[in-house]
Design an enzyme around this catalytic site. Structure first.
Site, PDB file in Angstrom:
ATOM      1  N   LYS A  32      -7.732   1.450  -2.733  1.00 52.28           N
ATOM      2  CA  LYS A  32      -7.355   1.078  -1.365  1.00 52.28           C
ATOM      3  C   LYS A  32      -7.427   2.277  -0.427  1.00 52.28           C
ATOM      4  CE  LYS A  32      -5.547  -1.159   2.162  1.00 52.28           C
ATOM      5  NZ  LYS A  32      -4.244  -1.828   2.207  1.00 52.28           N
TER       6      LYS A  32
ATOM      7  N   LYS B 169      -0.916   5.567   8.488  1.00 48.54           N
ATOM      8  CA  LYS B 169      -0.234   5.586   7.190  1.00 48.54           C
ATOM      9  C   LYS B 169      -1.236   5.728   6.048  1.00 48.54           C
ATOM     10  CE  LYS B 169       1.968   2.466   3.906  1.00 48.54           C
ATOM     11  NZ  LYS B 169       2.389   1.082   3.630  1.00 48.54           N
TER      12      LYS B 169
ATOM     13  N   THR C  69       0.865  -1.177   0.000  1.00 46.97           N
ATOM     14  CA  THR C  69       0.000   0.000   0.000  1.00 46.97           C
ATOM     15  C   THR C  69       0.898   1.223   0.000  1.00 46.97           C
ATOM     16  OG1 THR C  69      -1.805  -1.114   1.170  1.00 46.97           O
ATOM     17  CG2 THR C  69      -1.776   1.290   1.253  1.00 46.97           C
TER      18      THR C  69
END
Length: 290
Positions: free
Chosen positions: A162, A237, A87
Site C-alpha cells: 500500500k 499520512k 493503513t
C-alpha cells in the site's frame, strides 16, 4: 459468517453494510457511536470481537491499532482471524500479527485502495499480508467488499504494498499537476495536453483516471471543486508512512521524500487541508518559478 467490525467511519460503514447485505451477521463498534443498519451494536471493541469468526478493523493509525488489538485479541476465540484494513506502519502491522499468532489467532493486514466510492460500491482492492490459511478464511469477505484481493506474502507485506503504491501515486500526481501548470504557461490547452499525454509515454492513473484538471478527461474531484475523493491529508499520512519505512529499510527514495515535503506544506501551511490531493494543480497554477 459471524463478523465483528471495529471502526465504522467513512470507509468502514459502507464496507460493513455490504457484508450485512450479503447475509453475514455483523456486530459493530465505533468510538463515535456510529451505527450501520442491520448491525448489532456493541458497547466496546472487545464486545464486538467476542464470538466472531473474523474481526475487521478500520482505524486511523498504528498506535490506535495496537491499542485496539490489546483489547480484542483476548476476547477472540482461538482460530478466529483479525483482519485489519487500516493503513498503518509496517512495524505496527507486524507487531499486532505476532500478538495474534501467539494467541492462536489468524492475522491479516489488508489495506485498501479505491476510496469511499469503492467502499460503497464493493469494488475495493485489498493488499493482503499474512498466512495462506487466514487469507482463505477471509477470501469470501474480500469478494463481497472488493473486486480484487492480492496476497502479497507474510504479515506486513500488505502495508508495504500500500505505501509503495501510494508513494508512486503522490509523486505522479505532483508531476501531473506541474505539467498542466507548465502547459498553461506555454499556451498549450489542457484538452490538448490531456489528449497527447493520456495516449503517450507520460500516461498514468493520475492523468488518465483521476485527471487534476477540471473539465478534462473522466469525471474526477477536480470537477467537483476538489472535494475529496482522497484528501490531501490522507496522502500526507501515506507519504509519511512510506518515508518511515524507507528510513527503517535504508532505502533511497528522494522523490517520495520530496513529495512528502510538498504535501506537508500544502496541508499544514497552505489551503490543502480538506481538499482532494489533486488540488495541487491550482497550487502550482498560482506559483511562479521562485
Amino acid at each position: 459468517m459471524k463478523i465483528g467490525f471495529i471502526g465504522l467511519g467513512n470507509m468502514g460503514a459502507p464496507m460493513a453494510a455490504n457484508l450485512i447485505a450479503a447475509g453475514h451477521a455483523l456486530t459493530g463498534f465505533d468510538v463515535a457511536g456510529v451505527t450501520v443498519p442491520g448491525a448489532a451494536q456493541a458497547g466496546s471493541a472487545g464486545e464486538a470481537a467476542s464470538g466472531a469468526e473474523v474481526v475487521i478493523t478500520m482505524l486511523p493509525n498504528g498506535a490506535i491499532l495496537r491499542s485496539v488489538a490489546e483489547e480484542i485479541l483476548p476476547a477472540m476465540a482461538p482460530g478466529a482471524v483479525m483482519l485489519d484494513c487500516s493503513t498503518v506502519d509496517v512495524e505496527s502491522a507486524r507487531a499486532v500479527a505476532e500478538q495474534a499468532q501467539a494467541a492462536g489467532l489468524g492475522a491479516l493486514d489488508a489495506p485498501v485502495s479505491g476510496g469511499i466510492g469503492g467502499a460503497a460500491a464493493g469494488t475495493l482492492t485489498f493488499m493482503v499480508g499474512g498466512s495462506e490459511e487466514a487469507f482463505a478464511t477471509a477470501k469470501p469477505l474480500f469478494d463481497i467488499m472488493g473486486q480484487k484481493a492480492v496476497h502479497c506474502g507474510p504479515s506486513g507485506n500488505g502495508q508495504a504494498a500500500k505505501i509503495c503504491n501510494n508513494m508512486i501515486l503522490g509523486v505522479t500526481m505532483i508531476a501531473t499537476c506541474e505539467a498542466f501548470a507548465l502547459a498553461d504557461k506555454l499556451g498549450l490547452s489542457r484538452e490538448a495536453m490531456f489528449d497527447v499525454v493520456s495516449t503517450s509515454s507520460g500516461y498514468s492513473w493520475s492523468m488518465n483516471a483521476y485527471c487534476p484538471a477540471p473539465g478534462v478527461g473522466p469525471q474526477s474531484p477536480a470537477d467537483n471543486g476538489y472535494k475529496p475523493g482522497f484528501a490531501a491529508e490522507l496522502m500526507l499520512k501515506d507519504l509519511g508512512l512510506s518515508q518511515q519505512a524507507a528510513e527503517a529499510a535504508d532505502a533511497d527514495t528522494p522523490m517520495g521524500a520530496r513529495a512528502l515535503e510538498l504535501y506537508r506544506a500544502f496541508v499544514e501551511s497552505e489551503d490543502g487541508r480538506g481538499r482532494d490531493f489533486s488540488a495541487m494543480l491550482p497550487r502550482f497554477e498560482a506559483r511562479g518559478r521562485g
